[in-house]
Design a protein around this motif. Sequence first.
Motif, PDB file in Angstrom:
ATOM      1  N   LYS A  31    -100.098 -19.997  13.641  1.00 50.82           N
ATOM      2  CA  LYS A  31    -100.306 -18.698  14.278  1.00 50.82           C
ATOM      3  C   LYS A  31    -101.274 -18.835  15.444  1.00 50.82           C
ATOM      4  N   TYR A  32    -100.972 -18.109  16.518  1.00 47.41           N
ATOM      5  CA  TYR A  32    -101.803 -18.094  17.716  1.00 47.41           C
ATOM      6  C   TYR A  32    -102.071 -16.661  18.138  1.00 47.41           C
ATOM      7  N   TYR A  33    -103.311 -16.395  18.514  1.00 49.93           N
ATOM      8  CA  TYR A  33    -103.627 -15.128  19.177  1.00 49.93           C
ATOM      9  C   TYR A  33    -103.359 -15.361  20.654  1.00 49.93           C
ATOM     10  N   THR A  34    -102.703 -14.426  21.291  1.00 52.53           N
ATOM     11  CA  THR A  34    -102.433 -14.564  22.718  1.00 52.53           C
ATOM     12  C   THR A  34    -102.657 -13.241  23.433  1.00 52.53           C
ATOM     13  N   HIS A  35    -103.184 -13.327  24.631  1.00 51.22           N
ATOM     14  CA  HIS A  35    -103.445 -12.177  25.491  1.00 51.22           C
ATOM     15  C   HIS A  35    -102.804 -12.519  26.828  1.00 51.22           C
ATOM     16  N   PHE A  36    -101.862 -11.683  27.276  1.00 49.98           N
ATOM     17  CA  PHE A  36    -101.109 -12.020  28.480  1.00 49.98           C
ATOM     18  C   PHE A  36    -100.668 -10.762  29.216  1.00 49.98           C
ATOM     19  N   VAL A  37    -100.226 -10.952  30.445  1.00 46.26           N
ATOM     20  CA  VAL A  37     -99.670  -9.859  31.239  1.00 46.26           C
ATOM     21  C   VAL A  37     -98.259 -10.237  31.653  1.00 46.26           C
ATOM     22  N   THR A  38     -97.433  -9.207  31.825  1.00 44.66           N
ATOM     23  CA  THR A  38     -96.071  -9.398  32.313  1.00 44.66           C
ATOM     24  C   THR A  38     -95.969  -8.797  33.708  1.00 44.66           C
ATOM     25  N   ALA A  39     -94.948  -9.221  34.452  1.00 40.12           N
ATOM     26  CA  ALA A  39     -94.715  -8.653  35.779  1.00 40.12           C
ATOM     27  C   ALA A  39     -94.442  -7.169  35.602  1.00 40.12           C
ATOM     28  N   ARG A  40     -95.227  -6.344  36.283  1.00 39.38           N
ATOM     29  CA  ARG A  40     -95.162  -4.891  36.108  1.00 39.38           C
ATOM     30  C   ARG A  40     -93.765  -4.329  36.355  1.00 39.38           C
ATOM     31  N   ALA A  41     -93.080  -4.794  37.348  1.00 38.22           N
ATOM     32  CA  ALA A  41     -91.773  -4.240  37.714  1.00 38.22           C
ATOM     33  C   ALA A  41     -90.698  -4.531  36.672  1.00 38.22           C
ATOM     34  N   LYS A  42     -90.841  -5.620  35.924  1.00 40.70           N
ATOM     35  CA  LYS A  42     -89.781  -6.023  35.006  1.00 40.70           C
ATOM     36  C   LYS A  42     -90.072  -5.731  33.540  1.00 40.70           C
ATOM     37  N   ALA A  43     -91.290  -5.417  33.200  1.00 37.00           N
ATOM     38  CA  ALA A  43     -91.627  -5.201  31.785  1.00 37.00           C
ATOM     39  C   ALA A  43     -90.971  -3.923  31.275  1.00 37.00           C
ATOM     40  N   GLN A  44     -90.283  -4.027  30.162  1.00 40.90           N
ATOM     41  CA  GLN A  44     -89.624  -2.882  29.543  1.00 40.90           C
ATOM     42  C   GLN A  44     -90.554  -2.303  28.486  1.00 40.90           C
ATOM     43  N   THR A  45     -91.061  -1.098  28.709  1.00 42.78           N
ATOM     44  CA  THR A  45     -91.955  -0.474  27.737  1.00 42.78           C
ATOM     45  C   THR A  45     -91.812   1.038  27.788  1.00 42.78           C
ATOM     46  N   ALA A  46     -92.032   1.686  26.666  1.00 43.31           N
ATOM     47  CA  ALA A  46     -91.970   3.140  26.611  1.00 43.31           C
ATOM     48  C   ALA A  46     -93.327   3.748  26.936  1.00 43.31           C
ATOM     49  N   TRP A  55    -100.577  -7.289  27.266  1.00 44.51           N
ATOM     50  CA  TRP A  55    -100.224  -7.396  25.869  1.00 44.51           C
ATOM     51  C   TRP A  55    -101.172  -8.346  25.150  1.00 44.51           C
ATOM     52  N   SER A  56    -101.339  -8.141  23.858  1.00 43.73           N
ATOM     53  CA  SER A  56    -102.078  -9.089  23.030  1.00 43.73           C
ATOM     54  C   SER A  56    -101.538  -9.007  21.614  1.00 43.73           C
ATOM     55  N   GLY A  57    -101.647 -10.098  20.904  1.00 44.33           N
ATOM     56  CA  GLY A  57    -101.173 -10.105  19.535  1.00 44.33           C
ATOM     57  C   GLY A  57    -101.066 -11.504  18.986  1.00 44.33           C
ATOM     58  N   VAL A  58    -100.464 -11.616  17.810  1.00 44.57           N
ATOM     59  CA  VAL A  58    -100.322 -12.889  17.120  1.00 44.57           C
ATOM     60  C   VAL A  58     -98.885 -13.369  17.253  1.00 44.57           C
ATOM     61  N   VAL A  59     -98.746 -14.626  17.642  1.00 42.08           N
ATOM     62  CA  VAL A  59     -97.445 -15.277  17.760  1.00 42.08           C
ATOM     63  C   VAL A  59     -97.378 -16.343  16.684  1.00 42.08           C
ATOM     64  N   GLU A  60     -96.282 -16.387  15.960  1.00 42.80           N
ATOM     65  CA  GLU A  60     -96.117 -17.353  14.876  1.00 42.80           C
ATOM     66  C   GLU A  60     -95.077 -18.387  15.289  1.00 42.80           C
ATOM     67  N   ILE A  91    -100.504 -15.952  31.030  1.00 47.11           N
ATOM     68  CA  ILE A  91    -101.329 -15.982  29.830  1.00 47.11           C
ATOM     69  C   ILE A  91    -102.796 -15.962  30.239  1.00 47.11           C
ATOM     70  N   LEU A  92    -103.513 -14.972  29.734  1.00 46.78           N
ATOM     71  CA  LEU A  92    -104.929 -14.840  30.029  1.00 46.78           C
ATOM     72  C   LEU A  92    -105.790 -15.632  29.040  1.00 46.78           C
ATOM     73  N   HIS A  93    -105.360 -15.633  27.780  1.00 43.88           N
ATOM     74  CA  HIS A  93    -106.119 -16.337  26.736  1.00 43.88           C
ATOM     75  C   HIS A  93    -105.197 -16.605  25.562  1.00 43.88           C
ATOM     76  N   TRP A  94    -105.344 -17.762  24.946  1.00 51.96           N
ATOM     77  CA  TRP A  94    -104.653 -18.054  23.697  1.00 51.96           C
ATOM     78  C   TRP A  94    -105.516 -18.959  22.834  1.00 51.96           C
ATOM     79  N   ALA A  95    -105.418 -18.785  21.534  1.00 57.47           N
ATOM     80  CA  ALA A  95    -106.217 -19.573  20.606  1.00 57.47           C
ATOM     81  C   ALA A  95    -105.479 -19.671  19.269  1.00 57.47           C
TER      82      ALA A  95
END
Length: 98
Positions: A31-46, A55-60, A91-95
């Motif tokens: 498991k990795y914690y990751t903090h990253f940004v996506t290209a604003r124009a292409k990111a699909q979000t509500a 975005w940030s979260g855990v990637v397995e 990716i801004l940070h990962w650990a």
Amino acid sequence: MEIDKSEAMFCGPFHGRLRRTPTNLSTVATKYYTHFVTARAKAQTAAAAANANEWSGVVELRHPLEHVGGTRELRALLAQSFDLDSDDIKILHWARLH
């Protein structure tokens, strides 16, 4: 009292098996914690928040990332999950989590 090995019962992963019988253990996810940004124009979000592309979260993963080139592999995985190109992920940070 003598135990007949031909009638030994299986009651767990290490009990009741003959030594020559291998056990099939699955690998543990890394498991990795990751903090990253996506290209604003292409990111699909509500969400309509100002930081909707951050975005940030855990990637397995099934195997640990390499120290050299690990961010490239992580960017590719995140890009695939977001249906983006790897170049659209920064990716801004990962650990690694222990």
